[in-house]
Design an enzyme around this catalytic site. Structure first.
Site, short mmCIF file in Angstrom:
data_model
loop_
_atom_site.label_atom_id
_atom_site.label_comp_id
_atom_site.label_asym_id
_atom_site.label_seq_id
_atom_site.Cartn_x
_atom_site.Cartn_y
_atom_site.Cartn_z
N HIS A 147 44.89 48.70 79.01
CA HIS A 147 44.46 49.69 80.03
C HIS A 147 44.18 49.01 81.51
CE1 HIS A 147 42.41 53.81 80.30
NE2 HIS A 147 42.91 53.72 81.35
N ARG A 170 47.08 58.66 78.68
CA ARG A 170 46.20 58.39 77.70
C ARG A 170 46.43 58.34 76.41
NH1 ARG A 170 43.13 57.18 81.16
NH2 ARG A 170 41.17 58.06 81.82
N GLU A 173 41.09 53.07 71.59
CA GLU A 173 40.92 51.83 72.55
C GLU A 173 39.53 51.51 71.93
OE1 GLU A 173 41.51 52.40 76.65
OE2 GLU A 173 43.40 53.61 76.15
C1 DGY Z 1 41.59 56.68 84.97
O1 DGY Z 1 41.29 56.84 86.25
O2 DGY Z 1 41.88 57.71 84.21
C2 DGY Z 1 41.94 55.30 84.52
O3 DGY Z 1 42.86 55.45 83.33
C3 DGY Z 1 40.78 54.61 84.25
O4 DGY Z 1 40.95 53.28 84.35
#
Ligand code: DGY
Length: 324
Positions: free
Chosen positions: A290, A243, A272
């Site tokens: 992403h 993240r 983002e």
């Molecule tokens: C997640 O599932 O956390 C992914 O990053 C979403 O695309």
């Protein structure tokens, strides 16, 4: 009025998933694929029995305070759920589920893609060729960094990190080290050729490539700050498929600009879809939008898993992937 539960689906989903949703629920699909925003989410919480939501939906305490609340479940499409205030959801009696397992391989592949891209300068190479600058093969042209035999440092050793270790060690002959406050059993780590380190700092100092695989929590916010980035070696690369806010993006720009680290491969960002403009200018940084779990197969599997959670919930059965 339909007896089927009403479910607001916040974004477009792959066709097979939308078809099943429409068959089993009074599904309000988002055919325009525009994020609902705080007002739209509040409206959905007031008018539907459940939301099938995802990472772009900021389900803050404020949004979740919608009155009168009709929704009883947030079935998240994705494994990470840091965009949902789970305490507030709990306080409002909302169940929350996610979609683990099914995106492990795709996300691990993305981490390896970024690792190989930064090591072998493939983004830069492609830009070079497409812009017509390539004059032909030569022994000293665009030399990158070897991957086999190098050390990969994993921050977190959950499902995705283990899948990365499997690929890196057994596929690419890398040495793998990791730090996780809740490490896997020793035999599991050993089967992946992964050696634990008691402190994160040891991983940062030793690794040629540091790959982040921890959840985004208040504790991991800016885990990779100026101090920790400065522990990395000047020839090391940072990979982030976890993240965005696990990395202090401003500190990362500073470290890259001062050549304190060699480069970075990023799939996620602090704000983002905004990306710190300085990163866009750096040849030694690979930037993906992403795409961690973005294969057709995986996105269908994620949708089916969210659907299964909704079905179980409205049948009154225990949820398979309950996080709240
Ligand atoms: C997640 O599932 O956390 C992914 O990053 C979403 O695309």
């Amino acid at each position: 009025m339909s007896a089927r539960p009403t479910v607001v689906v916040t974004r477009r989903l792959p066709d097979p998933v939308e078809q099943e949703l429409a068959r089993d629920f009074d599904a309000r699909l988002n055919t325009d694929d525009r994020p609902l925003g705080p007002d739209g989410l509040r409206e959905a919480l007031k008018s539907a029995d459940g939301l099938l939501c995802t990472v772009t939906d900021k389900l803050t305490a404020e949004v979740l305070s919608a009155e009168p609340l009709r929704a009883r479940i947030l079935a998240n499409f994705g494994v990470g759920f840091n965009h949902i205030d789970t305490e507030a959801a709990k306080a409002r009696g909302l169940a929350v589920s996610n979609t683990p397992d099914v995106l492990t391989d795709a996300t691990a592949d993305t981490a390896m893609t970024l690792l190989l891209m930064v090591a072998r300068r493939t983004g830069e190479g492609e830009r070079h060729l497409r812009s017509g600058q390539w004059t032909g093969w030569r022994p000293t042209h665009m030399l990158g960094t070897h991957v086999s035999g190098k050390t990969l440092g994993l921050v977190g050793m959950g499902r995705i990190a283990r899948a990365v270790a499997q690929r890196a060690h057994h596929g690419f002959g890398m040495k793998v080290i990791f730090h996780d406050p809740y490490p896997p059993p020793a035999d599991v780590a050993a089967s992946l050729g992964a050696e634990p380190r008691a402190r994160l700092e040891q991983v940062l100092k030793e690794a040629d490539f540091v790959s982040l695989h921890c959840p985004a929590t208040p504790e991991t916010r800016h885990l990779m700050n100026k101090e920790r980035l400065s522990l990395m070696r000047a020839d090391a690369y940072l990979i982030n498929t976890a993240r965005g806010d696990v990395v202090d993006e401003a500190a990362l720009v500073e470290a890259l600009t001062a050549r304190k680290i060699a480069g970075a491969g990023l799939d996620v960002y602090e704000k983002e879809p905004q990306v710190t403009p300085a990163l866009l200018m750096m040849e030694n940084v690979v930037l993906l939008p992403h795409l961690g779990s973005a294969t057709r197969e995986t996105r269908v599997a994620m949708g089916m898993r969210a659907l299964e959670n909704l079905r179980l919930f409205f049948k009154g059965s225990p949820l398979r992937d309950r996080v709240v």
